[in-house]
Design a protein around this motif. Sequence first.
Motif, mmCIF file in Angstrom:
data_model
loop_
_atom_site.group_PDB
_atom_site.id
_atom_site.type_symbol
_atom_site.label_atom_id
_atom_site.label_comp_id
_atom_site.label_asym_id
_atom_site.label_seq_id
_atom_site.Cartn_x
_atom_site.Cartn_y
_atom_site.Cartn_z
ATOM 1 N N PHE A 39 -2.720 -0.268 11.822
ATOM 2 C CA PHE A 39 -1.652 -0.870 11.016
ATOM 3 C C PHE A 39 -0.433 0.039 10.939
ATOM 4 O O PHE A 39 0.705 -0.441 10.957
ATOM 5 N N TRP A 40 -0.641 1.338 10.859
ATOM 6 C CA TRP A 40 0.484 2.264 10.790
ATOM 7 C C TRP A 40 1.241 2.350 12.116
ATOM 8 O O TRP A 40 2.400 2.764 12.141
ATOM 9 N N THR A 41 0.603 1.953 13.202
ATOM 10 C CA THR A 41 1.239 2.056 14.528
ATOM 11 C C THR A 41 1.606 0.703 15.138
ATOM 12 O O THR A 41 1.952 0.625 16.308
ATOM 13 N N TYR A 42 1.520 -0.357 14.363
ATOM 14 C CA TYR A 42 1.872 -1.708 14.827
ATOM 15 C C TYR A 42 0.973 -2.188 15.980
ATOM 16 O O TYR A 42 1.447 -2.838 16.907
ATOM 17 N N PHE A 43 -0.300 -1.908 15.884
ATOM 18 C CA PHE A 43 -1.207 -2.382 16.924
ATOM 19 C C PHE A 43 -2.379 -3.193 16.359
ATOM 20 O O PHE A 43 -3.367 -3.415 17.050
ATOM 21 N N GLN A 44 -2.253 -3.658 15.111
ATOM 22 C CA GLN A 44 -3.380 -4.383 14.527
ATOM 23 C C GLN A 44 -3.635 -5.730 15.205
ATOM 24 O O GLN A 44 -4.748 -6.271 15.108
ATOM 25 N N ASN A 45 -2.656 -6.266 15.932
ATOM 26 C CA ASN A 45 -2.944 -7.511 16.651
ATOM 27 C C ASN A 45 -3.971 -7.268 17.762
ATOM 28 O O ASN A 45 -4.754 -8.156 18.102
ATOM 29 N N TRP A 46 -3.995 -6.052 18.303
ATOM 30 C CA TRP A 46 -5.026 -5.704 19.287
ATOM 31 C C TRP A 46 -6.373 -5.473 18.600
ATOM 32 O O TRP A 46 -7.431 -5.779 19.162
ATOM 33 N N SER B 210 15.091 -12.972 5.476
ATOM 34 C CA SER B 210 13.861 -13.456 6.110
ATOM 35 C C SER B 210 12.839 -12.348 6.353
ATOM 36 O O SER B 210 11.631 -12.576 6.198
ATOM 37 N N TYR B 211 13.292 -11.162 6.733
ATOM 38 C CA TYR B 211 12.333 -10.097 7.050
ATOM 39 C C TYR B 211 11.557 -9.678 5.809
ATOM 40 O O TYR B 211 10.327 -9.570 5.829
ATOM 41 N N GLY B 212 12.288 -9.451 4.725
ATOM 42 C CA GLY B 212 11.614 -9.105 3.482
ATOM 43 C C GLY B 212 10.716 -10.226 2.997
ATOM 44 O O GLY B 212 9.592 -9.991 2.537
ATOM 45 N N LEU B 213 11.193 -11.451 3.093
ATOM 46 C CA LEU B 213 10.387 -12.594 2.685
ATOM 47 C C LEU B 213 9.086 -12.660 3.474
ATOM 48 O O LEU B 213 8.021 -12.944 2.915
ATOM 49 N N TYR B 214 9.178 -12.397 4.765
ATOM 50 C CA TYR B 214 7.974 -12.457 5.584
ATOM 51 C C TYR B 214 6.972 -11.383 5.151
ATOM 52 O O TYR B 214 5.766 -11.650 5.065
ATOM 53 N N LEU B 215 7.451 -10.200 4.871
ATOM 54 C CA LEU B 215 6.551 -9.107 4.509
ATOM 55 C C LEU B 215 5.964 -9.253 3.109
ATOM 56 O O LEU B 215 4.795 -8.935 2.883
ATOM 57 N N TYR B 216 6.758 -9.745 2.169
ATOM 58 C CA TYR B 216 6.314 -9.761 0.779
ATOM 59 C C TYR B 216 5.551 -11.022 0.385
ATOM 60 O O TYR B 216 4.752 -10.989 -0.550
ATOM 61 N N HIS B 217 5.787 -12.135 1.066
ATOM 62 C CA HIS B 217 5.342 -13.403 0.491
ATOM 63 C C HIS B 217 3.827 -13.579 0.483
ATOM 64 O O HIS B 217 3.287 -14.186 -0.440
ATOM 65 N N VAL B 218 3.125 -13.064 1.483
ATOM 66 C CA VAL B 218 1.672 -13.288 1.533
ATOM 67 C C VAL B 218 0.949 -12.554 0.404
ATOM 68 O O VAL B 218 0.147 -13.163 -0.320
ATOM 69 N N PRO B 219 1.170 -11.251 0.209
ATOM 70 C CA PRO B 219 0.506 -10.594 -0.933
ATOM 71 C C PRO B 219 0.850 -11.248 -2.267
ATOM 72 O O PRO B 219 -0.020 -11.408 -3.124
ATOM 73 N N LEU C 75 -3.358 -8.693 4.940
ATOM 74 C CA LEU C 75 -2.558 -8.101 6.013
ATOM 75 C C LEU C 75 -2.760 -8.793 7.362
ATOM 76 O O LEU C 75 -2.285 -8.301 8.384
ATOM 77 N N ARG C 76 -3.436 -9.913 7.384
ATOM 78 C CA ARG C 76 -3.626 -10.638 8.642
ATOM 79 C C ARG C 76 -2.293 -11.019 9.288
ATOM 80 O O ARG C 76 -2.108 -10.902 10.493
ATOM 81 N N TYR C 77 -1.388 -11.506 8.456
ATOM 82 C CA TYR C 77 -0.144 -12.086 8.957
ATOM 83 C C TYR C 77 0.738 -11.087 9.694
ATOM 84 O O TYR C 77 1.670 -11.482 10.419
ATOM 85 N N ILE D 277 2.686 -1.589 3.623
ATOM 86 C CA ILE D 277 1.364 -1.106 4.042
ATOM 87 C C ILE D 277 0.840 -0.076 3.048
ATOM 88 O O ILE D 277 -0.332 -0.105 2.637
ATOM 89 N N GLY D 278 1.684 0.853 2.636
ATOM 90 C CA GLY D 278 1.273 1.891 1.689
ATOM 91 C C GLY D 278 0.875 1.319 0.338
ATOM 92 O O GLY D 278 -0.131 1.737 -0.257
ATOM 93 N N ILE D 279 1.660 0.359 -0.165
ATOM 94 C CA ILE D 279 1.350 -0.255 -1.462
ATOM 95 C C ILE D 279 -0.001 -0.963 -1.407
ATOM 96 O O ILE D 279 -0.830 -0.830 -2.314
ATOM 97 N N ILE D 280 -0.213 -1.727 -0.338
ATOM 98 C CA ILE D 280 -1.445 -2.510 -0.238
ATOM 99 C C ILE D 280 -2.670 -1.627 -0.053
ATOM 100 O O ILE D 280 -3.718 -1.853 -0.670
#
Length: 378
Positions: free
Chosen positions: A132-139, A307-316, A152-154, A104-107
Amino acid sequence: MPQISLSTNRATALKPAISYNSSLHIKQLDAVRGCAILLVLLYHFYGEYAGVFNIGWTGVDLFFVLSGFLITGILTDSKQQASYFKNFYIKRVLRIFPIYFIVIGIILYLVPLFSSTAIPDLPYYHNHQAWFWTYFQNWLFTIKGFPDDRVLRYTWSLCIEEQFYMFWPFIIYKFSAKNILRISIGFIVLANVLRLLPLPVDNNYIYVNTFARIDALSVGALIAILIRTRKELLEKYATMIMLVSVIALLGNIAYTRSTFFMNLYPVYTFIALFFGGLIVWSLSSNAPRPLQLIVNNPVFMFFGKYSYGLYLYHVPIHLWLTPWLFKIVQSYIHPALWNKLLISSAGLLVAIAVSVISFRFIETPFLNLKKKLIVKRK
């Protein structure tokens, strides 16, 4: 008599024989997690070129079911231990927070220093960054819809899991196994009702809202409780439920002539149930040979590990690196489709490399802190 025996053997072969020990690390589940991230990667990197990969968005649902299963199991097995809540949240924080906040910080702050055009919707993200910093962007996406920029949609799916972690430990701690089953079924019903209601929010709430998608996590929770209390029910009905789920999914695809995730909301629960059956079969001593080749395959376990890192890094990486590489090589490689496939593969390899490096130098040091912070069993 031989015919009866043969019929009996066939019937037995169609039923999983669960072999599960919650105190052991189950490597087959690492492979299942690897299947989930591979579905997502194929969808994002190759879906626009090969329609068969467009169903890869269901990998997120497999993540949800697997998380519901594993987290419910961990909590159920530790609810009588000292520091039940403290240990759970320490583990989750150390596993989830570090690279999430780094990304989040890098982006939001580092990338704009080098490119003012990399994130066209940067004002949107800055103006709503608290979500985004509080994990509520889906709301946020539920209320206002998706931003135009996809960078950052994903992350909506990470919010659902994180919010699940916030309240589920209290439900497990407070209620008996029988009542947890009832609560899980109630959440499944709730999700389906919410997806059918014309609520005064953006229509994509049916895909990104916590309570409209909690059915997948609840399916995993159901399996976690049943595998500890009534595993014979899982063995008896798993195959039938998977078959019905496949029929429902194919029926919806045939009706809508689409694999687009927003068009398949009537069968989200069936998708979760299918993946639940897949998890049950992956824990079975008589799993079919093709499934055994998958859940015992080191390649799938490799992808599960990272998998966790892959999920976070792959879209950007996909959004920024692949267009840049395409401009470089498009004049040298023909036809255009092969350009795209080659560049997508290069982007995927970069995402894998970044994830491996991240796991070694960022994630592992934080994970090692568990040894110092976790309260030992008494």
